[in-house]
Design a protein around this motif. Structure first.
Motif, PDB file in Angstrom:
ATOM      1  N   LEU A  98       4.763 -11.550  15.015  1.00 57.64           N
ATOM      2  CA  LEU A  98       5.215 -10.712  13.899  1.00 57.64           C
ATOM      3  C   LEU A  98       5.857 -11.517  12.773  1.00 57.64           C
ATOM      4  CD1 LEU A  98       6.773  -7.602  15.708  1.00 57.64           C
ATOM      5  CD2 LEU A  98       4.441  -7.926  14.841  1.00 57.64           C
ATOM      6  N   ALA A  99       5.942 -12.832  12.916  1.00 56.37           N
ATOM      7  CA  ALA A  99       6.531 -13.640  11.845  1.00 56.37           C
ATOM      8  C   ALA A  99       5.741 -13.432  10.553  1.00 56.37           C
ATOM      9  CB  ALA A  99       6.516 -15.117  12.234  1.00 56.37           C
ATOM     10  N   ASN A 100       6.443 -13.081   9.493  1.00 54.49           N
ATOM     11  CA  ASN A 100       5.856 -12.857   8.165  1.00 54.49           C
ATOM     12  C   ASN A 100       4.857 -11.708   8.142  1.00 54.49           C
ATOM     13  OD1 ASN A 100       7.362 -15.091   7.295  1.00 54.49           O
ATOM     14  ND2 ASN A 100       5.699 -16.500   7.718  1.00 54.49           N
ATOM     15  N   ILE A 101       5.021 -10.765   9.053  1.00 53.22           N
ATOM     16  CA  ILE A 101       4.073  -9.655   9.159  1.00 53.22           C
ATOM     17  C   ILE A 101       4.086  -8.786   7.907  1.00 53.22           C
ATOM     18  CG2 ILE A 101       5.652  -7.989  10.245  1.00 53.22           C
ATOM     19  CD1 ILE A 101       1.986  -8.610  11.249  1.00 53.22           C
ATOM     20  N   GLY A 102       5.187  -8.772   7.182  1.00 56.33           N
ATOM     21  CA  GLY A 102       5.272  -7.961   5.978  1.00 56.33           C
ATOM     22  C   GLY A 102       4.358  -8.413   4.862  1.00 56.33           C
ATOM     23  N   TYR A 103       3.834  -9.621   4.960  1.00 58.44           N
ATOM     24  CA  TYR A 103       2.916 -10.134   3.943  1.00 58.44           C
ATOM     25  C   TYR A 103       1.457  -9.786   4.221  1.00 58.44           C
ATOM     26  CZ  TYR A 103       6.614 -13.008   1.865  1.00 58.44           C
ATOM     27  OH  TYR A 103       7.755 -13.435   1.234  1.00 58.44           O
ATOM     28  N   HIS A 104       1.159  -9.255   5.392  1.00 64.17           N
ATOM     29  CA  HIS A 104      -0.232  -8.987   5.738  1.00 64.17           C
ATOM     30  C   HIS A 104      -0.764  -7.801   4.939  1.00 64.17           C
ATOM     31  CE1 HIS A 104      -0.646 -11.338   9.721  1.00 64.17           C
ATOM     32  NE2 HIS A 104       0.422 -11.788   9.077  1.00 64.17           N
ATOM     33  N   PRO A 105      -2.018  -7.855   4.502  1.00 70.57           N
ATOM     34  CA  PRO A 105      -2.598  -6.745   3.732  1.00 70.57           C
ATOM     35  C   PRO A 105      -3.150  -5.614   4.601  1.00 70.57           C
ATOM     36  CG  PRO A 105      -4.153  -8.566   3.822  1.00 70.57           C
ATOM     37  CD  PRO A 105      -2.906  -9.047   4.507  1.00 70.57           C
TER      38      PRO A 105
END
Length: 331
Positions: A98-105
């Motif tokens: 889930l690391a940096n999951i907020g950047y996934h489109p």
């Protein structure tokens, strides 16, 4: 030193951090993060999301939480090929970090879910994971007065599916990893952060010889495309085709981030490769000739030293501060 960027530059797309911006530190070299207007970041929402993330009451028999499979010491992934769900029911795909999951489109291995908020519904309602109906889950959690108070404070409404999905997504967006030794070298200008072998591996990674960066590029080491990497001729999971029903998508999966890759074994969508050495050997071979295999893949003819250097570089993508950060621990 990490720079703190206040998310809110584009009001139509981005949320606004009004309290404790240190919960959403954007590392040097990283872009701003898009956040839905109906789930702007606040400390209250983050606190509620964290509590939900680690609560085993989200599963039918109170046996697992989000944090049971997404473990901080593994960059919020797991160390198993398939993680057990409620009462030990076996999952069907390797748990992604889930690391940096907020950047996934988009989300899931096949990219079938467009938002992080919607993704939360998948493990909740999946029979092999939490095995709950979201409406039943909301009714269960509302019996806890603490949740009722936190929901009203965070979203000004009672605890319901809207609140559950958005609070967990809010917490997950804060799982930002960007202080690896590679980051210190590349973005923070600490030129002694990498050894000679690691630098050799970095140059090899970005070279035309390997073309690793053809898919694993930019700050998050992924282009989020869907590719077949020649792992098998026949797959048990048809990948993106299950969502699109397009034959050219058969056995294709979303390119994963390589950040913290040394912490997230085993590898591939099915956890079939146990260590980085096996991964490098696979790509060195060029993979099998699947009809949908990426045109970027070819035998690399790496020497033994080049393989070692490449693995040494991949290990520099580990962020020790991230996996030890007390803000994210279940306390």
């Amino acid at each position: 030193m990490q720079a703190i960027v206040y998310i809110g530059c584009e009001k139509s797309k981005l949320g606004i951090i009004s309290k404790e911006p240190q919960l959403m530190e954007i590392p040097v070299g990283f872009p701003s993060m898009s956040i839905p207007e109906d789930n702007t970041f606040t400390t209250e929402r983050w606190q509620l999301g964290k509590k939900l993330f680690y609560d085993k009451k989200l599963s039918l028999n109170n046996t697992i939480s989000c944090g049971s499979c997404h473990r901080q010491e593994f960059a919020f992934s797991d160390s198993l090929a398939f993680s057990p769900g409620d009462l030990g029911a076996m999952g069907v795909s390797n748990v992604p970090a889930l690391a940096n999951i907020g950047y996934h489109p988009y989300y899931l291995r096949g990219g079938s879910v467009p938002t992080l908020e919607m993704q939360v519904l998948v493990p909740v309602q999946e029979h092999n994971e939490f095995n709950m109906e979201i409406l039943d889950l909301a009714e269960r959690l509302k019996q806890d007065s603490t949740y009722s108070v936190m929901a009203l404070k965070a979203y000004k409404r009672e605890l319901d599916p809207f609140v559950i999905t958005r609070a967990i997504a809010c917490f997950e967006r804060s799982l930002i990893s960007g202080n690896s030794r590679f980051d210190q070298y590349y973005y923070q200008n600490k030129k002694n952060a990498l050894t000679a072998n690691e630098l050799n591996g970095m140059n090899l990674f970005f070279s035309e010889k390997t073309n690793c960066s053809g898919c694993h590029r930019d700050f998050n080491f992924t282009n989020y495309s869907f590719e077949n990497n020649g792992l098998y001729l026949q797959y048990a999971d048809s990948g993106r085709m299950r969502f699109t029903h397009v034959e050219s998508d058969r056995d294709k999966f979303k390119v994963p981030t390589l950040r913290n890759i040394a912490l997230t074994a085993p590898y591939m969508h099915d956890g079939s490769l146990k260590n980085l050495e096996a991964v490098i050997e696979h790509y060195n071979s060029g993979g099998v000739n699947h009809p949908n295999k990426s045109v970027l893949l070819k035998p690399l003819h790496l020497s033994a030293q080049e393989k070692q250097d490449l693995i040494a570089f991949l290990k520099t993508l580990s962020d020790d501060n991230f996996i030890r950060d007390k803000r994210f621990k279940n306390e």
